[in-house]
Every structure is written in structure tokens, then in C-alpha cells.
Design a protein around this motif. Structure first.
Motif, PDB file in Angstrom:
ATOM      1  N   VAL A  70       0.918  -1.327   0.066  1.00 19.44           N
ATOM      2  CA  VAL A  70       0.055   0.021   0.056  1.00 19.44           C
ATOM      3  C   VAL A  70       0.865   1.204   0.234  1.00 19.44           C
ATOM      4  N   VAL A  71       0.552   2.063  -1.023  1.00 18.38           N
ATOM      5  CA  VAL A  71       1.355   3.487  -0.895  1.00 18.38           C
ATOM      6  C   VAL A  71       0.443   4.577  -0.870  1.00 18.38           C
ATOM      7  N   VAL A  72       0.593   5.526  -0.042  1.00 15.05           N
ATOM      8  CA  VAL A  72      -0.179   6.741   0.283  1.00 15.05           C
ATOM      9  C   VAL A  72       0.447   7.717  -0.554  1.00 15.05           C
ATOM     10  N   ASP A  73      -0.404   8.259  -1.658  1.00 16.28           N
ATOM     11  CA  ASP A  73       0.108   9.495  -2.522  1.00 16.28           C
ATOM     12  C   ASP A  73      -0.522  10.737  -2.279  1.00 16.28           C
ATOM     13  N   ILE A  74      -0.916  11.204  -1.148  1.00 14.34           N
ATOM     14  CA  ILE A  74      -1.671  12.239  -0.767  1.00 14.34           C
ATOM     15  C   ILE A  74      -0.857  13.706  -1.313  1.00 14.34           C
ATOM     16  N   LEU A  75       0.402  13.445  -1.045  1.00  8.57           N
ATOM     17  CA  LEU A  75       1.106  14.745  -1.131  1.00  8.57           C
ATOM     18  C   LEU A  75       1.914  14.705  -2.538  1.00  8.57           C
ATOM     19  N   ASP A  76       1.877  13.831  -3.301  1.00  6.83           N
ATOM     20  CA  ASP A  76       2.498  13.912  -4.526  1.00  6.83           C
ATOM     21  C   ASP A  76       2.107  14.827  -5.619  1.00  6.83           C
ATOM     22  N   ARG A  77       1.025  15.443  -5.510  1.00  9.13           N
ATOM     23  CA  ARG A  77       0.595  16.764  -6.269  1.00  9.13           C
ATOM     24  C   ARG A  77       1.217  17.953  -5.956  1.00  9.13           C
ATOM     25  N   MET A  78       1.619  17.892  -4.652  1.00  4.21           N
ATOM     26  CA  MET A  78       2.291  19.273  -4.299  1.00  4.21           C
ATOM     27  C   MET A  78       3.818  19.143  -4.209  1.00  4.21           C
ATOM     28  N   MET A  79       4.088  18.067  -4.570  1.00  2.22           N
ATOM     29  CA  MET A  79       5.739  17.974  -4.462  1.00  2.22           C
ATOM     30  C   MET A  79       6.177  17.588  -5.946  1.00  2.22           C
ATOM     31  N   GLY A  80       7.542  17.937  -6.179  1.00  2.00           N
ATOM     32  CA  GLY A  80       8.057  17.924  -7.550  1.00  2.00           C
ATOM     33  C   GLY A  80       8.451  16.396  -7.735  1.00  2.00           C
ATOM     34  N   ARG A  81       8.825  16.070  -8.830  1.00  2.00           N
ATOM     35  CA  ARG A  81       9.057  14.765  -9.236  1.00  2.00           C
ATOM     36  C   ARG A  81      10.335  14.280  -8.709  1.00  2.00           C
ATOM     37  N   THR A  82      11.417  15.275  -8.434  1.00  2.00           N
ATOM     38  CA  THR A  82      12.447  14.912  -7.836  1.00  2.00           C
ATOM     39  C   THR A  82      12.678  14.683  -6.464  1.00  2.00           C
ATOM     40  N   VAL A  83      11.609  15.362  -5.451  1.00  2.00           N
ATOM     41  CA  VAL A  83      11.366  15.258  -4.366  1.00  2.00           C
ATOM     42  C   VAL A  83      10.635  13.841  -4.055  1.00  2.00           C
ATOM     43  N   ILE A  84       9.810  13.565  -4.974  1.00  2.00           N
ATOM     44  CA  ILE A  84       9.078  12.283  -4.920  1.00  2.00           C
ATOM     45  C   ILE A  84      10.140  11.293  -4.923  1.00  2.00           C
ATOM     46  N   LYS A  85      11.094  11.263  -5.909  1.00  2.00           N
ATOM     47  CA  LYS A  85      11.943  10.119  -6.226  1.00  2.00           C
ATOM     48  C   LYS A  85      13.002  10.022  -5.181  1.00  2.00           C
ATOM     49  N   LEU A  86      13.465  11.118  -4.524  1.00  2.00           N
ATOM     50  CA  LEU A  86      14.246  11.159  -3.378  1.00  2.00           C
ATOM     51  C   LEU A  86      13.585  10.732  -2.179  1.00  2.00           C
ATOM     52  N   LEU A  87      12.178  11.030  -1.726  1.00  2.00           N
ATOM     53  CA  LEU A  87      11.708  10.330  -0.717  1.00  2.00           C
ATOM     54  C   LEU A  87      11.221   8.803  -0.967  1.00  2.00           C
ATOM     55  N   GLY A  88      11.046   8.360  -2.137  1.00  2.00           N
ATOM     56  CA  GLY A  88      10.960   6.923  -2.339  1.00  2.00           C
ATOM     57  C   GLY A  88      12.222   6.289  -2.040  1.00  2.00           C
ATOM     58  N   LEU A  89      13.417   6.766  -2.656  1.00  2.00           N
ATOM     59  CA  LEU A  89      14.647   6.275  -2.351  1.00  2.00           C
ATOM     60  C   LEU A  89      14.886   6.181  -0.828  1.00  2.00           C
ATOM     61  N   PHE A  90      14.512   7.234   0.036  1.00  2.30           N
ATOM     62  CA  PHE A  90      14.810   7.118   1.359  1.00  2.30           C
ATOM     63  C   PHE A  90      14.095   6.281   1.962  1.00  2.30           C
ATOM     64  N   SER A  91      12.652   5.987   1.609  1.00  2.08           N
ATOM     65  CA  SER A  91      11.925   5.006   2.113  1.00  2.08           C
ATOM     66  C   SER A  91      12.091   3.707   1.983  1.00  2.08           C
ATOM     67  N   VAL A  92      12.723   3.372   0.763  1.00  5.01           N
ATOM     68  CA  VAL A  92      13.124   2.112   0.431  1.00  5.01           C
ATOM     69  C   VAL A  92      14.428   1.731   1.192  1.00  5.01           C
ATOM     70  N   PHE A  93      15.358   2.743   1.370  1.00  2.70           N
ATOM     71  CA  PHE A  93      16.616   2.392   2.185  1.00  2.70           C
ATOM     72  C   PHE A  93      16.157   2.039   3.675  1.00  2.70           C
ATOM     73  N   LEU A  94      15.302   2.982   4.108  1.00  4.49           N
ATOM     74  CA  LEU A  94      14.873   2.860   5.649  1.00  4.49           C
ATOM     75  C   LEU A  94      13.991   1.520   5.940  1.00  4.49           C
ATOM     76  N   ILE A  95      13.173   1.149   5.025  1.00  2.00           N
ATOM     77  CA  ILE A  95      12.502   0.135   5.236  1.00  2.00           C
ATOM     78  C   ILE A  95      13.284  -1.473   5.244  1.00  2.00           C
ATOM     79  N   ALA A  96      14.201  -1.315   3.979  1.00  2.00           N
ATOM     80  CA  ALA A  96      14.890  -2.507   3.748  1.00  2.00           C
ATOM     81  C   ALA A  96      16.033  -2.425   5.116  1.00  2.00           C
ATOM     82  N   SER A  97      16.539  -1.454   5.293  1.00  2.00           N
ATOM     83  CA  SER A  97      17.567  -1.591   6.728  1.00  2.00           C
ATOM     84  C   SER A  97      16.808  -1.830   7.911  1.00  2.00           C
ATOM     85  N   SER A  98      15.725  -1.398   8.014  1.00  2.00           N
ATOM     86  CA  SER A  98      14.937  -1.962   9.270  1.00  2.00           C
ATOM     87  C   SER A  98      14.719  -3.392   9.056  1.00  2.00           C
TER      88      SER A  98
END
Length: 171
Positions: free
Chosen positions: A82-110
């Protein structure tokens, strides 16, 4: 249609990931089928023969662990969470991509660190020779399986994150 052609038609993954997904889904499907047979046999035995199957609860718990942790890497690789994308319209593509990479790293390391702790619990279960209550099955085996599948899920999450966020989302 050959077996390889059937696999290629039904699995969109490429290379060894396709075969890993097929193997894990076969484990999950077989476990689910055996769980269904066990439950039906237990119900028939309980209501019609006045005798249930001993250890059904333990076998059900073990089967659910096998089923869930066999599917975790496959669901993770396919991006089925499940992915919640409520704020995707307010953020740029680069920010979304960086947040996606950060969440992948955070969840994988957890997942990696949780799997490490679970593995230590498995080692402790082996040292103490812990077994299940009714069937006397070694508890360490299923706990070790959970740890290994959590490590595999962490690896698939990292590879999925890199693959999806760096290569598939190029414009």
C-alpha cells in the motif's frame, strides 16, 4: 505451450527473479493447499467423527508463517504494498523520487536489522532445544526461515527501489 513459455507468459519479472518468484509462489500455493486440506480434515474429524487432528493449531501457525514469508519478497518486488500518495501533487518529481529512495533504504535496513534479531532468536531456540507443545517440532527452524525470508525481502526491496526509482521512472 511449454513450461518455460507458460512461466514467461504469466510472470513479467526478468531473469532469475522470475524463477525465484515462481518458486516462492509454488511454496506458498502448496502450503495454502495443505492448510486447506488440514482445516477440512480437522473440521470433518471434529464434527462427524468426534475426533480432531492433534496439533492442528501448531501446523496452522507454521503454515501461515511459511505462506506469509514466502510471499513477502514477491509482493515487495512487484510493488504490491500500500502506498499513500496524498502529497504527490504538491511535490516535484525529484522530491518524490528522493523520498521514495529514502523510504526504500529505511524499510530495507529496518527489515535487515529485524531479521538479524530474529536470527538470534532462532539460534537461542536451537541452543535451548525448544520444541512446539504438541508435535515437538523444533521452533528454531521456523524462526530461522522467517529471518532468511526477511533478509531476502530486504534485498528485493533494495533492488526493487533502485530498479523502479532510477530506471523505470526516467522521463
Amino acid at each position: 505451450m511449454s513450461f518455460c513459455a507458460w512461466i514467461s507468459a504469466h510472470y513479467e519479472e526478468q531473469g532469475p527473479v522470475k524463477w525465484l518468484a515462481f518458486a516462492l509462489e509454488m511454496i506458498a500455493a502448496t502450503t495454502l493447499f495443505l492448510l486447506m486440506l488440514l482445516t477440512c480434515s480437522d473440521v470433518v474429524g471434529r464434527y462427524f467423527l468426534s475426533n480432531s487432528i492433534d496439533g492442528t493449531t501448531e501446523l496452522t501457525e507454521i503454515a501461515l508463517a511459511i505462506l506469509i514469508f514466502a510471499e513477502m519478497p514477491v509482493i515487495t518486488w512487484r510493488g504490491g504494498h500500500v502506498v499513500v500518495d496524498i502529497l504527490d501533487r504538491m511535490m516535484g518529481r525529484t522530491v518524490i523520487k528522493l523520498l521514495g529512495l529514502f523510504s526504500v533504504f529505511l524499510i530495507a535496513s529496518s527489515l535487515y536489522f529485524i531479521a538479524t534479531q530474529i536470527y538470534f532468536l532462532a539460534e537461542r531456540s536451537f541452543r535451548r532445544s525448544e520444541v512446539t507443545e504438541f508435535l515437538q517440532l523444533p521452533v528454531g527452524l521456523i524462526v530461522e526461515y522467517i529471518a532468511f525470508m526477511s533478509w531476502i525481502t530486504a534485498a528485493t526491496l533494495l533492488s526493487y527501489g533502485v530498479y523502479r526509482l532510477l530506471w523505470l521512472s526516467r522521463d
